[in-house]
Design an enzyme around this catalytic site. Sequence first.
Site, PDB file in Angstrom:
ATOM      1  N   LYS A 105      52.586  56.496  17.675  1.00  0.00           N
ATOM      2  CA  LYS A 105      53.554  55.550  17.706  1.00  0.00           C
ATOM      3  C   LYS A 105      53.520  54.653  18.786  1.00  0.00           C
ATOM      4  CE  LYS A 105      56.880  58.507  17.398  1.00  0.00           C
ATOM      5  NZ  LYS A 105      56.132  59.719  17.655  1.00  0.00           N
ATOM      6  N   ARG A 139      66.384  59.096  15.798  1.00  0.00           N
ATOM      7  CA  ARG A 139      65.849  60.467  15.604  1.00  0.00           C
ATOM      8  C   ARG A 139      66.588  61.369  14.788  1.00  0.00           C
ATOM      9  NH1 ARG A 139      61.687  61.026  19.963  1.00  0.00           N
ATOM     10  NH2 ARG A 139      62.064  63.207  20.399  1.00  0.00           N
ATOM     11  N   ARG A 188      46.228  64.112  25.432  1.00  0.00           N
ATOM     12  CA  ARG A 188      46.831  62.836  25.599  1.00  0.00           C
ATOM     13  C   ARG A 188      47.100  62.691  27.128  1.00  0.00           C
ATOM     14  NH1 ARG A 188      52.689  61.058  22.710  1.00  0.00           N
ATOM     15  NH2 ARG A 188      53.225  63.241  23.938  1.00  0.00           N
ATOM     16  N   ARG A 201      51.560  64.597  30.651  1.00  0.00           N
ATOM     17  CA  ARG A 201      52.983  65.129  30.403  1.00  0.00           C
ATOM     18  C   ARG A 201      53.053  66.695  30.242  1.00  0.00           C
ATOM     19  NH1 ARG A 201      55.331  61.608  25.848  1.00  0.00           N
ATOM     20  NH2 ARG A 201      56.640  63.588  25.281  1.00  0.00           N
ATOM     21  N   ARG A 214      58.814  70.683  19.649  1.00  0.00           N
ATOM     22  CA  ARG A 214      58.981  69.187  19.404  1.00  0.00           C
ATOM     23  C   ARG A 214      59.049  69.039  17.965  1.00  0.00           C
ATOM     24  NH1 ARG A 214      55.485  67.874  24.031  1.00  0.00           N
ATOM     25  NH2 ARG A 214      55.640  65.681  23.122  1.00  0.00           N
TER      26      ARG A 214
HETATM   27  P1  ADP Z   1      58.080  63.369  21.931  1.00  0.00           P
HETATM   28  O1  ADP Z   1      58.280  62.464  20.611  1.00  0.00           O
HETATM   29  O2  ADP Z   1      56.597  63.512  22.376  1.00  0.00           O
HETATM   30  O3  ADP Z   1      58.809  64.503  22.040  1.00  0.00           O
HETATM   31  P2  ADP Z   1      59.339  61.264  23.495  1.00  0.00           P
HETATM   32  O4  ADP Z   1      58.484  60.568  24.703  1.00  0.00           O
HETATM   33  O5  ADP Z   1      59.713  60.576  22.449  1.00  0.00           O
HETATM   34  O6  ADP Z   1      58.507  62.540  23.343  1.00  0.00           O
HETATM   35  O7  ADP Z   1      60.708  61.952  24.166  1.00  0.00           O
HETATM   36  C1  ADP Z   1      60.761  62.694  25.123  1.00  0.00           C
HETATM   37  C2  ADP Z   1      62.131  63.470  25.211  1.00  0.00           C
HETATM   38  O8  ADP Z   1      63.099  62.408  25.487  1.00  0.00           O
HETATM   39  C3  ADP Z   1      62.365  64.197  23.900  1.00  0.00           C
HETATM   40  O9  ADP Z   1      61.882  65.374  23.763  1.00  0.00           O
HETATM   41  C4  ADP Z   1      63.926  64.330  24.079  1.00  0.00           C
HETATM   42  O10 ADP Z   1      64.426  65.004  24.953  1.00  0.00           O
HETATM   43  C5  ADP Z   1      64.301  62.763  24.697  1.00  0.00           C
HETATM   44  N1  ADP Z   1      64.457  61.874  23.838  1.00  0.00           N
HETATM   45  C6  ADP Z   1      63.418  60.773  23.210  1.00  0.00           C
HETATM   46  N2  ADP Z   1      64.124  59.833  22.212  1.00  0.00           N
HETATM   47  C7  ADP Z   1      65.186  60.547  21.934  1.00  0.00           C
HETATM   48  C8  ADP Z   1      66.215  60.014  21.039  1.00  0.00           C
HETATM   49  N3  ADP Z   1      65.979  59.173  20.127  1.00  0.00           N
HETATM   50  N4  ADP Z   1      67.310  60.820  20.985  1.00  0.00           N
HETATM   51  C9  ADP Z   1      67.563  61.980  21.730  1.00  0.00           C
HETATM   52  N5  ADP Z   1      66.641  62.381  22.816  1.00  0.00           N
HETATM   53  C10 ADP Z   1      65.293  61.656  22.814  1.00  0.00           C
HETATM   54  P1  ADP Z   2      53.154  59.296  19.608  1.00  0.00           P
HETATM   55  O1  ADP Z   2      53.634  57.912  20.782  1.00  0.00           O
HETATM   56  O2  ADP Z   2      53.358  59.159  18.315  1.00  0.00           O
HETATM   57  O3  ADP Z   2      53.507  60.465  20.351  1.00  0.00           O
HETATM   58  P2  ADP Z   2      50.564  58.488  21.188  1.00  0.00           P
HETATM   59  O4  ADP Z   2      50.597  57.156  20.730  1.00  0.00           O
HETATM   60  O5  ADP Z   2      51.003  58.944  22.567  1.00  0.00           O
HETATM   61  O6  ADP Z   2      51.660  59.121  19.935  1.00  0.00           O
HETATM   62  O7  ADP Z   2      49.225  59.102  20.558  1.00  0.00           O
HETATM   63  C1  ADP Z   2      48.907  60.496  20.962  1.00  0.00           C
HETATM   64  C2  ADP Z   2      47.497  60.795  21.179  1.00  0.00           C
HETATM   65  O8  ADP Z   2      46.583  60.550  20.340  1.00  0.00           O
HETATM   66  C3  ADP Z   2      47.164  59.637  22.192  1.00  0.00           C
HETATM   67  O9  ADP Z   2      46.172  60.594  23.153  1.00  0.00           O
HETATM   68  C4  ADP Z   2      46.388  58.508  21.739  1.00  0.00           C
HETATM   69  O10 ADP Z   2      45.288  58.014  22.666  1.00  0.00           O
HETATM   70  C5  ADP Z   2      45.770  59.354  20.458  1.00  0.00           C
HETATM   71  N1  ADP Z   2      45.599  58.261  19.465  1.00  0.00           N
HETATM   72  C6  ADP Z   2      46.690  57.421  18.855  1.00  0.00           C
HETATM   73  N2  ADP Z   2      46.328  56.874  17.680  1.00  0.00           N
HETATM   74  C7  ADP Z   2      44.907  57.799  17.327  1.00  0.00           C
HETATM   75  C8  ADP Z   2      44.182  57.483  16.441  1.00  0.00           C
HETATM   76  N3  ADP Z   2      44.374  56.461  15.159  1.00  0.00           N
HETATM   77  N4  ADP Z   2      42.982  58.187  16.352  1.00  0.00           N
HETATM   78  C9  ADP Z   2      42.627  59.112  17.128  1.00  0.00           C
HETATM   79  N5  ADP Z   2      43.731  59.410  18.295  1.00  0.00           N
HETATM   80  C10 ADP Z   2      44.722  58.473  18.450  1.00  0.00           C
END
Ligand code: ADP
Ligand code: ADP
Length: 226
Positions: free
Chosen positions: A20, A95, A134, A167, A179
Site C-alpha cells: 500500500k 480500518r 522492509r 520498524r 497485526r
Molecule cells: P501496519 O499496517 O503495518 O500495522 P501501519 O503503519 O498502518 O502499520 O500502522 C501502525 C500502527 O498505527 C498500527 O498498528 C495501529 O496501532 C496504528 N494505526 C494505523 N492506522 C490506524 C487506524 N486506521 N486506526 C487505528 N489505528 C491505526
Molecule cells: P504496506 O504499506 O502495505 O505495509 P509496503 O509498501 O511498505 O506495504 O511494502 C512492504 C514491503 O514489500 C516493502 O519492503 C516494499 O519495498 C516491498 N514491496 C512492495 N511492493 C512489492 C512488490 N510488488 N513486489 C515485491 N516487493 C514489494
Amino acid sequence: MGAGNKRRYILLFGAQGSGKGTQARLLQDYFDIPQVATGDLFRYNLKNQTELGKLAKSYMERGELVPDEVTNAMVRERLSQPDAQEGAILDGYPRNLAQAQALDEMLAEWGGEVTQAIYIEVSEEELLRRLTGRRVCRECQATYHVVFNPPKQEGVCDRCGGELYQRDDDKDEAAIRRRLEIYMKETLPVIEYYRQRGLLTTVNGEQSIGDVNREIVAAVLNSDEQ
Ligand code: ADP
Ligand code: ADP
Ligand code: ZN
C-alpha cells in the site's frame, strides 16, 4: 502527470506488506494528491512526543488499533489541509466499519465521496517475506525492501538521502502475526462494505511494483468514466 482535476478520495486496502505505501507514493505523484497514511501520522506524532503520540503509543506497541475517536479526528485534521483539497490517497484508513462510516460522513460534509477502493491481494507467505525485509526512510517514510526493492546505496533513501531503518514492529514475528490477525478480523468487513457499493477493485499484488501500479491507475481512471 496531469490526470484530470476531478476530486478523488482513493482508498488502498491490503494486509501489512501488500504494498500500500509503495503504491500510494506512486499514485501521489501520478494524481498529484497527497498520500495520507494513518500509520505514518501516528509514527510522526510518536517521534515528536506530541499528546497524540503519547495517546497512541501503547496501542501501537501492542499492534492494536488506536481508538476510533482519536484516529478519526487526526484524519479529519489532515484532510482539511490545503494540499488535500483535491482529494487524497488513504493508506491504512479506514480500518474498521466505524471508521468507514466516519469517513463517509466527513466527506459528505465537504461535498465529496470515496471515489475508488483498491484491494491489493497478497498471500500470507509473501507478506512475511516482505515485512521482514522492509526498510523505511526516517525522513520521508519511503519504503524499500532489502531484496525486492533495494535503495541504490545500502541504508540510504533514494528520494531524500535520509537514513533507512527497520520498524520495531517488523522485527518481531509475533507482532507481525498479531497485526495480520487484527487486519483480517477488522478490515475484511470494510473491504466487503466497499465491494457491496460497487467501489472495489481487487488487484493481484504479487506482480512487479510497476505492474501493480498500472492496474491501479487503470482502475481509478476507469471509475472516473462511470
Ligand atoms: P501496519 O499496517 O503495518 O500495522 P501501519 O503503519 O498502518 O502499520 O500502522 C501502525 C500502527 O498505527 C498500527 O498498528 C495501529 O496501532 C496504528 N494505526 C494505523 N492506522 C490506524 C487506524 N486506521 N486506526 C487505528 N489505528 C491505526
Ligand atoms: P504496506 O504499506 O502495505 O505495509 P509496503 O509498501 O511498505 O506495504 O511494502 C512492504 C514491503 O514489500 C516493502 O519492503 C516494499 O519495498 C516491498 N514491496 C512492495 N511492493 C512489492 C512488490 N510488488 N513486489 C515485491 N516487493 C514489494
Ligand atoms: Zn527519504
